[in-house]
Motif scaffolding. Structure first.
Motif, PDB file in Angstrom:
ATOM      1  N   ALA A  20     -18.395-114.147  31.425  1.00  0.00           N
ATOM      2  CA  ALA A  20     -18.913-112.840  30.999  1.00  0.00           C
ATOM      3  C   ALA A  20     -19.720-112.185  32.124  1.00  0.00           C
ATOM      4  O   ALA A  20     -19.599-110.984  32.383  1.00  0.00           O
ATOM      5  CB  ALA A  20     -19.760-113.008  29.740  1.00  0.00           C
ATOM      6  N   ILE A  21     -20.542-112.983  32.811  1.00  0.00           N
ATOM      7  CA  ILE A  21     -21.344-112.430  33.918  1.00  0.00           C
ATOM      8  C   ILE A  21     -20.420-111.897  35.025  1.00  0.00           C
ATOM      9  O   ILE A  21     -20.589-110.791  35.526  1.00  0.00           O
ATOM     10  CB  ILE A  21     -22.304-113.498  34.485  1.00  0.00           C
ATOM     11  N   ARG A  22     -19.412-112.706  35.366  1.00  0.00           N
ATOM     12  CA  ARG A  22     -18.503-112.280  36.450  1.00  0.00           C
ATOM     13  C   ARG A  22     -17.742-111.008  36.040  1.00  0.00           C
ATOM     14  O   ARG A  22     -17.558-110.102  36.859  1.00  0.00           O
ATOM     15  CB  ARG A  22     -17.529-113.422  36.781  1.00  0.00           C
ATOM     16  N   LEU A  23     -17.320-110.950  34.752  1.00  0.00           N
ATOM     17  CA  LEU A  23     -16.633-109.739  34.276  1.00  0.00           C
ATOM     18  C   LEU A  23     -17.568-108.539  34.410  1.00  0.00           C
ATOM     19  O   LEU A  23     -17.172-107.473  34.863  1.00  0.00           O
ATOM     20  CB  LEU A  23     -16.196-109.919  32.817  1.00  0.00           C
ATOM     21  N   GLY A  24     -18.835-108.749  34.031  1.00  0.00           N
ATOM     22  CA  GLY A  24     -19.834-107.677  34.147  1.00  0.00           C
ATOM     23  C   GLY A  24     -19.980-107.255  35.603  1.00  0.00           C
ATOM     24  O   GLY A  24     -19.984-106.053  35.918  1.00  0.00           O
ATOM     25  N   GLN A  25     -20.058-108.232  36.501  1.00  0.00           N
ATOM     26  CA  GLN A  25     -20.191-107.901  37.934  1.00  0.00           C
ATOM     27  C   GLN A  25     -19.007-107.080  38.427  1.00  0.00           C
ATOM     28  O   GLN A  25     -19.134-106.241  39.310  1.00  0.00           O
ATOM     29  CB  GLN A  25     -20.232-109.197  38.775  1.00  0.00           C
ATOM     30  N   LEU A  26     -17.840-107.335  37.844  1.00  0.00           N
ATOM     31  CA  LEU A  26     -16.628-106.652  38.292  1.00  0.00           C
ATOM     32  C   LEU A  26     -16.432-105.299  37.595  1.00  0.00           C
ATOM     33  O   LEU A  26     -15.389-104.670  37.722  1.00  0.00           O
ATOM     34  CB  LEU A  26     -15.407-107.558  38.054  1.00  0.00           C
ATOM     35  N   GLY A  27     -17.461-104.905  36.822  1.00  0.00           N
ATOM     36  CA  GLY A  27     -17.432-103.564  36.210  1.00  0.00           C
ATOM     37  C   GLY A  27     -16.598-103.491  34.947  1.00  0.00           C
ATOM     38  O   GLY A  27     -16.188-102.403  34.530  1.00  0.00           O
ATOM     39  N   ILE A  28     -16.334-104.616  34.322  1.00  0.00           N
ATOM     40  CA  ILE A  28     -15.514-104.628  33.102  1.00  0.00           C
ATOM     41  C   ILE A  28     -16.437-104.637  31.880  1.00  0.00           C
ATOM     42  O   ILE A  28     -17.381-105.456  31.827  1.00  0.00           O
ATOM     43  CB  ILE A  28     -14.572-105.854  33.133  1.00  0.00           C
ATOM     44  N   LYS A  29     -16.176-103.762  30.948  1.00  0.00           N
ATOM     45  CA  LYS A  29     -17.045-103.671  29.765  1.00  0.00           C
ATOM     46  C   LYS A  29     -16.810-104.915  28.887  1.00  0.00           C
ATOM     47  O   LYS A  29     -15.728-105.102  28.328  1.00  0.00           O
ATOM     48  CB  LYS A  29     -16.728-102.389  28.993  1.00  0.00           C
ATOM     49  N   THR A  30     -17.846-105.746  28.803  1.00  0.00           N
ATOM     50  CA  THR A  30     -17.670-107.102  28.253  1.00  0.00           C
ATOM     51  C   THR A  30     -18.661-107.410  27.140  1.00  0.00           C
ATOM     52  O   THR A  30     -19.813-106.980  27.178  1.00  0.00           O
ATOM     53  CB  THR A  30     -17.882-108.131  29.397  1.00  0.00           C
ATOM     54  N   ALA A  31     -18.185-108.212  26.180  1.00  0.00           N
ATOM     55  CA  ALA A  31     -19.091-108.783  25.161  1.00  0.00           C
ATOM     56  C   ALA A  31     -18.912-110.288  25.156  1.00  0.00           C
ATOM     57  O   ALA A  31     -17.845-110.805  25.499  1.00  0.00           O
ATOM     58  CB  ALA A  31     -18.761-108.222  23.790  1.00  0.00           C
ATOM     59  N   CYS A  32     -19.992-110.988  24.775  1.00  0.00           N
ATOM     60  CA  CYS A  32     -19.925-112.448  24.662  1.00  0.00           C
ATOM     61  C   CYS A  32     -20.450-112.804  23.268  1.00  0.00           C
ATOM     62  O   CYS A  32     -21.514-112.346  22.858  1.00  0.00           O
ATOM     63  CB  CYS A  32     -20.773-113.084  25.760  1.00  0.00           C
ATOM     64  N   ILE A  33     -19.670-113.629  22.547  1.00  0.00           N
ATOM     65  CA  ILE A  33     -20.071-114.030  21.184  1.00  0.00           C
ATOM     66  C   ILE A  33     -20.461-115.500  21.211  1.00  0.00           C
ATOM     67  O   ILE A  33     -19.703-116.332  21.740  1.00  0.00           O
ATOM     68  CB  ILE A  33     -18.891-113.859  20.193  1.00  0.00           C
ATOM     69  N   GLU A  34     -21.619-115.818  20.671  1.00  0.00           N
ATOM     70  CA  GLU A  34     -22.055-117.224  20.632  1.00  0.00           C
ATOM     71  C   GLU A  34     -22.627-117.523  19.250  1.00  0.00           C
ATOM     72  O   GLU A  34     -23.456-116.771  18.738  1.00  0.00           O
ATOM     73  CB  GLU A  34     -23.089-117.494  21.737  1.00  0.00           C
ATOM     74  N   SER A  35     -22.204-118.674  18.692  1.00  0.00           N
ATOM     75  CA  SER A  35     -22.591-118.974  17.301  1.00  0.00           C
ATOM     76  C   SER A  35     -23.857-119.814  17.154  1.00  0.00           C
ATOM     77  O   SER A  35     -24.454-119.846  16.094  1.00  0.00           O
ATOM     78  CB  SER A  35     -21.433-119.691  16.606  1.00  0.00           C
ATOM     79  N   ARG A  36     -24.277-120.513  18.250  1.00  0.00           N
ATOM     80  CA  ARG A  36     -25.365-121.489  18.023  1.00  0.00           C
ATOM     81  C   ARG A  36     -26.764-120.870  18.045  1.00  0.00           C
ATOM     82  O   ARG A  36     -27.764-121.562  17.840  1.00  0.00           O
ATOM     83  CB  ARG A  36     -25.267-122.660  18.997  1.00  0.00           C
ATOM     84  N   GLY A  37     -26.843-119.567  18.320  1.00  0.00           N
ATOM     85  CA  GLY A  37     -28.158-118.922  18.309  1.00  0.00           C
ATOM     86  C   GLY A  37     -28.825-118.937  19.664  1.00  0.00           C
ATOM     87  O   GLY A  37     -29.839-118.277  19.876  1.00  0.00           O
TER      88      GLY A  37
END
Ligand code: FAD
Ligand code: NAD
Length: 466
Positions: A20-37
């Motif tokens: 997700a971080i690398r996608l963000g760095q590359l200018g891609i509109k990104t979301a990350c979903i995490e279930s454990r809180g």
């Protein structure tokens, strides 16, 4: 916040959050979903980080009790397990919060909840209040990691029958700890509790520990752990585990069917981990799994659906955080139209016991099996001046090089800081170096890394200090 993203990553572990971080760095509109809180996955929450914290703290506890011979006399040393656990928890919190900050910094939207695939481009998120929301993605990256496996018919209660997760938060030091499985987790967590005072017995199915590791290192490793007081029961399998008032009784049998009962306070089952494909709705949308229930991927991490990718523990390959991270970066770069790539021949493996064990490339057994002719260079830490100076001389460095070309094919280390020393060999292998290249490189004196140089010299039978 818009519900349309160019990329959505399901899972916020080393594979997912790094991707997700690398996608963000590359200018891609990104979301990350995490279930454990909390972010960071198994690694930061219940894996690499808490285990390394406890390995370090338990080693300090052990060391400080053994300083008198070196002229450092301390008073009575007492263990405060609650404080030790707090110190470990603090390290986890700092790091997981740090990941949250990094997502924000790279403009990644973070959703807390369980993600599942509604269709090829839609992800349903259920939060801890069971509230559902739907987001859309052009590309989806599945990075849902892995879970501990137990033995058939035996459930973890995380108090008496524990997985690594329970073993990282025991409230008191078990008098007797049975570890089922002599792999990464069993030996790291077994070392922690042994140093803190437990009598530790490892029950292992095979005739050697750490399967897949170079045999010579594995034999030396077991010898050293035995000297430290850990007891091994090889070629033993667990028949049953029955809980009683005091803990549990583990019944094992050897290859001839002879049974043994072990009474203990805690049993750690560390016989491997399984890919986590729960809750994703994979069957419904037609994503294919392999025979080990891992998500099947092509070289570029694409699944059989071309906009859906998978990385980390949930796909083939060693279940290691750095492998997961590298796949996260590679897939992000592929999605951005670059040429992301992971070199699976140079992924190091490190066991953070004392001494550390580190390995990269081919083992001697693999070279024999593939009929590749090789030369060996070995150098013992006993002859390394830094190791001598600090009286930390157990172990050796072993380098395997091609018989004709001298190209480094693998290296296997057991000894002080082996987990750091292996990086030098990794770089050498990435650059296609020969053992002579390592031998000709000036290494600072006195350092442990000189043992690597001497092992490289020894490939050509010209080590200076042995
Ligand atoms: P994970 O870290 O498992 O992350 C996956 C995440 O996805 C999890 O947080 C999970 O909650 C989330 N998730 C799952 N399903 C969903 C869903 N449907 N929706 C939203 N979120 C979801 N490796 C090393 O390299 N070095 C070590 O020293 C080391 N020590 C370890 C010690 C222990 C005790 C253990 C158990 C493992 C250790 N490992 C170590 C292995 C390492 O932790 C894993 O290889 C690594 O975490 C894999 O990363 P991942 O992102 O693929 O999966
Ligand atoms: P493992 O695969 O490392 O070791 C499992 C061990 O259990 C093997 O020795 C196997 O022969 C043995 N075994 C299997 N079934 C058995 C049975 N029924 N009875 C007795 N022994 C049995 O698995 P793990 O220790 O659970 O760790 C899981 C994974 O987590 C590792 O493979 C590794 O990828 C990762 N990990 C890495 C690190 C690190 O990098 N330092 C640390 C911890 C975990």
């Amino acid at each position: 916040m818009s519900d349309r993203f160019q990329a959505v990553v399901i899972g916020g572990g080393p594979a997912g959050y790094v991707c997700a971080i690398r996608l963000g760095q590359l200018g891609i509109k990104t979301a990350c979903i995490e279930s454990r809180g909390s972010l960071g996955g198994t690694c930061l929450n219940v894996g690499c980080i808490p285990s390394k914290s406890l390995l370090n703290l338990s080693e300090e506890f052990h060391k400080v009790q053994n300083l008198a011979d070196k002229g450092i006399e301390v008073g009575e040393v007492r263990l405060n397990l609650t404080k030790m656990m707090k110190s470990k928890d603090k390290a986890v919190t700092i790091l997981t919060k740090g990941v949250e900050f990094l997502l924000k910094k790279n403009k990644v939207s973070y959703f807390k909840g369980i993600g599942s695939l509604k269709s090829k481009n839609e992800i349903l998120i259920k939060d801890d209040q069971n509230k559902e929301s739907l987001i859309h993605a052009d590309k989806i990256i599945i990075a849902t990691g892995s879970l501990p496996v137990s033995l058939p018919g035996i459930d973890f209660d995380e108090k008496i029958i524990v997985s690594s997760t329970g073993a990282l938060k025991l409230e008191k030091v078990p008098k007797k700890l049975i570890v089922v499985g002599g792999g990464y987790i069993g030996l790291e967590m077994g070392s922690v509790w042994s140093r803190l005072g437990s009598e530790v017995h490892v029950v292992e199915f095979l005739d050697h520990i750490t399967p897949g590791m170079d045999k010579e290192i594995s034999i030396e490793f077991m010898k050293i752990l035995k000297k430290q007081g850990i007891k091994f029961h090889m070629k033993h399998k667990v028949e049953s585990i029955k809980k009683d008032k005091l803990g549990a009784i583990v019944t094992t049998s050897d290859k001839d069917g002879n049974k043994k009962n072990f009474e203990c306070d805690v049993v750690l089952i560390s016989v491997g981990r399984k890919p986590n494909t729960n809750n994703l709705n994979l069957e419904k949308i037609g994503i294919k799994l392999d025979d080990k229930k891992r998500i099947k991927t092509k070289d570029n991490f694409q699944t059989n659906l071309d906009n859906i990718y998978a990385i980390g523990d949930v796909i083939e390959g060693p279940m290691l955080a750095h492998k997961a991270e590298d796949e996260g970066i590679a897939v992000a770069e592929n999605i951005a139209g670059q040429s992301g790539h992971v070199n699976y021949d140079t992924i190091p493996g490190v066991i953070y016991t004392t001494p550390e064990v580190a390995s990269i490339g081919k083992t001697e057994e693999e070279l024999k099996e593939k009929d590749i002719k090789y030369k060996i260079g070995k150098f013992s830490f006993m002859a390394n001046s830094r190791a001598k100076a600090i009286d930390d001389t157990e172990g050796f460095v072993k380098i395997l090089a091609d018989e004709k070309t001298d190209k480094v094919l693998g290296a296997h280390l057991i000894g002080p800081h082996a987990g750091e020393l292996i990086a030098e060999i990794g770089i050498a292998m990435e650059f296609g170096a020969s053992s002579e290249d390592i031998a000709r490189t000036c290494h600072a004196h006195p350092t442990f890394s000189e043992a690597v140089k001497e092992a490289a010299l020894s490939v050509d039978k010209r080590a200076i200090h042995s």
